[in-house]
Design an enzyme around this catalytic site. Sequence first.
Site, PDB file in Angstrom:
ATOM      1  N   GLU A  68     -39.749 -37.776  84.806  1.00  0.00           N
ATOM      2  CA  GLU A  68     -39.874 -36.725  83.936  1.00  0.00           C
ATOM      3  C   GLU A  68     -38.590 -35.727  84.277  1.00  0.00           C
ATOM      4  OE1 GLU A  68     -39.954 -33.466  85.473  1.00  0.00           O
ATOM      5  OE2 GLU A  68     -40.136 -32.242  83.446  1.00  0.00           O
ATOM      6  N   ILE A  91     -62.168 -26.813  94.933  1.00  0.00           N
ATOM      7  CA  ILE A  91     -61.282 -27.752  95.357  1.00  0.00           C
ATOM      8  C   ILE A  91     -60.621 -27.354  96.678  1.00  0.00           C
ATOM      9  CG2 ILE A  91     -59.090 -29.011  94.632  1.00  0.00           C
ATOM     10  CD1 ILE A  91     -61.450 -29.653  93.072  1.00  0.00           C
TER      11      ILE A  91
HETATM   12  N1  DTR Z   1     -39.196 -29.015  83.751  1.00  0.00           N
HETATM   13  C1  DTR Z   1     -39.899 -28.787  84.936  1.00  0.00           C
HETATM   14  C2  DTR Z   1     -40.029 -27.277  85.685  1.00  0.00           C
HETATM   15  C3  DTR Z   1     -40.147 -26.576  84.621  1.00  0.00           C
HETATM   16  C4  DTR Z   1     -39.159 -25.334  84.241  1.00  0.00           C
HETATM   17  N2  DTR Z   1     -39.724 -24.370  83.383  1.00  0.00           N
HETATM   18  C5  DTR Z   1     -41.034 -24.969  83.142  1.00  0.00           C
HETATM   19  C6  DTR Z   1     -42.066 -24.388  82.327  1.00  0.00           C
HETATM   20  C7  DTR Z   1     -43.235 -25.172  82.312  1.00  0.00           C
HETATM   21  C8  DTR Z   1     -43.438 -26.223  82.977  1.00  0.00           C
HETATM   22  C9  DTR Z   1     -42.241 -26.610  83.919  1.00  0.00           C
HETATM   23  C10 DTR Z   1     -41.263 -26.266  83.907  1.00  0.00           C
HETATM   24  C11 DTR Z   1     -39.067 -29.890  86.116  1.00  0.00           C
HETATM   25  O1  DTR Z   1     -37.839 -29.430  86.632  1.00  0.00           O
HETATM   26  O2  DTR Z   1     -39.896 -30.638  86.541  1.00  0.00           O
HETATM   27 ZN    ZN Z   2     -37.891 -30.434  88.184  1.00  0.00          ZN
HETATM   28 ZN    ZN Z   3     -41.510 -30.497  87.397  1.00  0.00          ZN
HETATM   29 CA    CA Z   4     -60.222 -23.825  96.332  1.00  0.00          CA
END
Ligand code: DTR
Ligand code: ZN
Ligand code: ZN
Ligand code: CA
Length: 435
Positions: free
Chosen positions: A168, A41
Site C-alpha cells: 500500500e 473486541i
Molecule cells: N495513506 C496512509 C495514511 C493516511 C494518510 N491520510 C489518510 C487518510 C485516510 C486513511 C489513511 C491515510 C498510509 O500512509 O498508509
Molecule cells: Zn503509511
Molecule cells: Zn497506512
Molecule cells: Ca473492546
Amino acid sequence: MNLSVPRRAAALSLTAALTLAGFTGASANATPAATLAAPDIPVANVKQHLADLQSIANANGGNRAHGRTGYKASIDFVKAKLDAAGYTTTIQQFTYNGTTGYNLIADWPGGDPNQVLMAGAHLDSVSSGAGINDNGSGSAAILETALAVSRAGLQPTKHLRFGWWGAEELGLVGSKYYVNNLPTTERSKISGYLNFDMIGSPNPGYFVYDDDPAIEQTFKDYFAGLGVPTEIETEGDGRSDHASFKNVGIPVGGLFTGASRVKTSAQVQKWGGTATAFDRCYHSSCDTTANINDTALDRNSDAVAHAIWTLSAGTTTPPPGPVFENTADVSIPDNGAAVTSTVNVTGVTGNAPATLKVGVDIIHTWRGDLVVDLVAPDGSVYNLKPFSSSDSADNVQTTYTVNASSEVANGAWKLRVQDKAAYDTGYINSFKLTF
Ligand code: DTR
Ligand code: ZN
Ligand code: ZN
Ligand code: CA
C-alpha cells in the site's frame, strides 16, 4: 404542543413541569431490522497481535515493508491464525519493483455468495520502521474481529471476506491488483468494503470516511452510542486502499485516527490530547508498539466489529423489533428539578439488547444546560448526554445506542432530563425505545 422558547429568555412562566404517564404501545411502523449485537473486541488481544508484528519487524531488519522478509513473515503470521480459526485463506502474489508482493484473502464459510461484505487493511510498513500504527493497528483490529466471528460461530446473511494488502505504501499496489484481477461479476457482489488504516494513533482523532452514507452512518451511530464525537475524514480521499474499491464503484467506508496533520485546538477540546500531530511517528522508526493509544485502538476495534455484525446482517427483512414511544410534551423547568417521560415496555421476553436504540427529541435552546439519562425499570441509570457549559447548540435530536443487555426489557423506562443552568428552557418532545 409546541412551546415558543425565545433564546436565553428569562424562565417562562411555564405550567408546572408535567410528568405524564407514558403512552405506550408498539408502533405500527416497521422498525429497522434487529441485528445481532457484536461482541466486545478485547483490546488486549489486538495489542498482542501488535506485539507479535513488532517482534517480526525486530527479527527482520526493523521493518515489514514490501519485498522484505518482514512483510512475508507478517503475512504468514496472520494466515496461520485465520487457518486455525476455520477461514478459507488465499495468498495472492503480485510483482512490483521487481519483487514479489502478497495479498492475503480470508473467506468465512457461509453466507450469500452474491452479497459479500469485505473488510481490509494494508499489512505492509514503510522501510523506515515496524509500522505498528501504520498499519499494524488496522491489520490487528480486523484480524481480531475475524477471530471473534469464528469464536461466535457467526452465520450472517452476507458472506464475509477479509483482506490484508501488500505494498500500500508504494501506491495501493496490492489492493489495486486484487480489484483489477477480480472479474466484474465478482466485483458486483461486494456490497461494501470497509478500510482501516491507522486506527490507534497516539494523539487520536475519530474520523469516519464519508464515501458511502449507510456505512458512514453505521460508524457514526456506534460512536454516538459511546458519546464520542466524530469528524468526516477529509485527508484520505485516494490515500488508502478503499480508493481501489471506490474506483470501480464499490461502496466504501472506514475509520482513521490521524497521521502527520496537527490536531486543532477545537479538536483538542473535542477529543483531548494535544495540539500536535495525531501521529508524530508517521512513517518513522518510532512507529512501534509504544506509538499506540489504547483507548482509540479499543474503540475502533469495537467499531470494526459493530460494522461487520451490522452490515453483514444482509438486506433480508428480519421481523421488526418492538418500538415503544411517548410523544407527550414534558416541559423542562429552567435550572430546576429533573422531569421524566415514561414508556411502559410490555411483551418483550428476556433482557433488552446490547444495542438498544434510544430515540431522544428535546427542543431546548443552549442544550449544554441539559443532563439526559435513560433510567431502566430497576432504576439503573445510563447517561446519554452530560452537562456541557460550552455546547450552545439547540435541541437534542438523536438516537443513542445503549448496551442494556443487563436489564430486563419489560417495565417502565424513563427518559430523565434536568436543566442545570439558568435561562434557556424547553421541553421533551418525544422519547422512543427500539428493541
Ligand atoms: N495513506 C496512509 C495514511 C493516511 C494518510 N491520510 C489518510 C487518510 C485516510 C486513511 C489513511 C491515510 C498510509 O500512509 O498508509
Ligand atoms: Zn503509511
Ligand atoms: Zn497506512
Ligand atoms: Ca473492546
